[in-house]
Design a protein around this motif. Sequence first.
Motif, short mmCIF file in Angstrom:
data_model
loop_
_atom_site.label_atom_id
_atom_site.label_comp_id
_atom_site.label_asym_id
_atom_site.label_seq_id
_atom_site.Cartn_x
_atom_site.Cartn_y
_atom_site.Cartn_z
N VAL A 2 43.70 -22.28 6.27
CA VAL A 2 44.83 -23.19 6.43
C VAL A 2 44.45 -24.22 7.48
N GLN A 3 44.70 -25.46 7.19
CA GLN A 3 44.36 -26.53 8.12
C GLN A 3 45.62 -27.31 8.49
N LEU A 4 45.61 -27.83 9.72
CA LEU A 4 46.66 -28.73 10.19
C LEU A 4 46.03 -30.07 10.52
N VAL A 5 46.60 -31.13 10.03
CA VAL A 5 46.12 -32.48 10.35
C VAL A 5 47.25 -33.24 11.02
N GLU A 6 46.99 -33.64 12.26
CA GLU A 6 47.98 -34.35 13.06
C GLU A 6 47.70 -35.85 13.04
N SER A 7 48.73 -36.62 13.21
CA SER A 7 48.58 -38.07 13.33
C SER A 7 49.76 -38.63 14.10
N GLY A 8 49.61 -39.88 14.55
CA GLY A 8 50.73 -40.59 15.14
C GLY A 8 50.66 -40.81 16.64
N GLY A 9 49.68 -40.24 17.30
CA GLY A 9 49.58 -40.48 18.74
C GLY A 9 49.13 -41.89 19.04
N GLY A 10 49.16 -42.25 20.31
CA GLY A 10 48.71 -43.58 20.69
C GLY A 10 49.20 -43.96 22.07
N LEU A 11 49.04 -45.24 22.38
CA LEU A 11 49.45 -45.80 23.67
C LEU A 11 50.74 -46.56 23.48
N VAL A 12 51.71 -46.27 24.36
CA VAL A 12 53.01 -46.93 24.27
C VAL A 12 53.54 -47.17 25.67
N GLN A 13 54.33 -48.20 25.83
CA GLN A 13 54.94 -48.48 27.13
C GLN A 13 56.14 -47.56 27.36
N ALA A 14 56.45 -47.35 28.61
CA ALA A 14 57.62 -46.54 28.95
C ALA A 14 58.86 -47.12 28.27
N GLY A 15 59.67 -46.22 27.72
CA GLY A 15 60.84 -46.63 26.97
C GLY A 15 60.61 -46.77 25.49
N GLY A 16 59.36 -46.73 25.09
CA GLY A 16 59.00 -46.89 23.69
C GLY A 16 59.11 -45.62 22.89
N SER A 17 58.70 -45.70 21.64
CA SER A 17 58.82 -44.57 20.72
C SER A 17 57.52 -44.36 19.95
N LEU A 18 57.34 -43.13 19.54
CA LEU A 18 56.25 -42.74 18.64
C LEU A 18 56.77 -41.67 17.71
N ARG A 19 56.08 -41.52 16.57
CA ARG A 19 56.40 -40.43 15.65
C ARG A 19 55.11 -39.69 15.32
N LEU A 20 55.09 -38.42 15.64
CA LEU A 20 53.95 -37.57 15.34
C LEU A 20 54.19 -36.82 14.03
N SER A 21 53.12 -36.62 13.28
CA SER A 21 53.20 -35.86 12.04
C SER A 21 52.13 -34.78 12.06
N CYS A 22 52.42 -33.68 11.39
CA CYS A 22 51.45 -32.59 11.27
C CYS A 22 51.61 -31.99 9.89
N ALA A 23 50.57 -32.13 9.07
CA ALA A 23 50.61 -31.64 7.70
C ALA A 23 49.74 -30.40 7.57
N ALA A 24 50.32 -29.34 7.03
CA ALA A 24 49.59 -28.10 6.79
C ALA A 24 49.15 -28.04 5.34
N SER A 25 47.94 -27.55 5.14
CA SER A 25 47.43 -27.43 3.77
C SER A 25 46.52 -26.22 3.65
N GLY A 26 46.30 -25.80 2.40
CA GLY A 26 45.42 -24.67 2.17
C GLY A 26 46.15 -23.51 1.56
N ASN A 27 45.71 -22.32 1.91
CA ASN A 27 46.18 -21.06 1.33
C ASN A 27 47.49 -20.63 1.99
N ILE A 28 48.57 -21.37 1.68
CA ILE A 28 49.87 -21.13 2.32
C ILE A 28 50.85 -20.53 1.32
N PHE A 29 51.47 -19.42 1.70
CA PHE A 29 52.57 -18.87 0.93
C PHE A 29 53.91 -19.33 1.51
N SER A 30 54.02 -19.20 2.82
CA SER A 30 55.24 -19.66 3.49
C SER A 30 54.94 -19.93 4.95
#
Length: 121
Positions: A2-30
Amino acid sequence: QVQLVESGGGLVQAGGSLRLSCAASGNIFSLNAMDWYRQAPGKQRELVATVTSGGSTNYADSVKGRFTISRDNAKNTVYLQLNSLKPEDTADYYCHVDGWTFFPRRPLEVWGQGTLVTVSS
């Protein structure tokens, strides 16, 4: 496997926003709980937010009212919306999931590789 792939990080100014994502794939039942942790330089890794398979959420006091965790069960993906960011939110953010593999049916626990969030003042 099972693998997890993250994305969405970065540099932002105080007060700003970001959205992180993490997708799981592979031999997953639940997947049970899906979490986001973070680790700032020189500090221990800490739990930021958790979302259960039923959609219940829990947050660290330091991020309540600013961060929102959500998940898309059809996509085996968890998200973390970071709003009103502060310099003290600067850290590597790690996705973590636990659940069961499809075959053979075994417990699984997996960590993502981390994505860096840097908040400038």
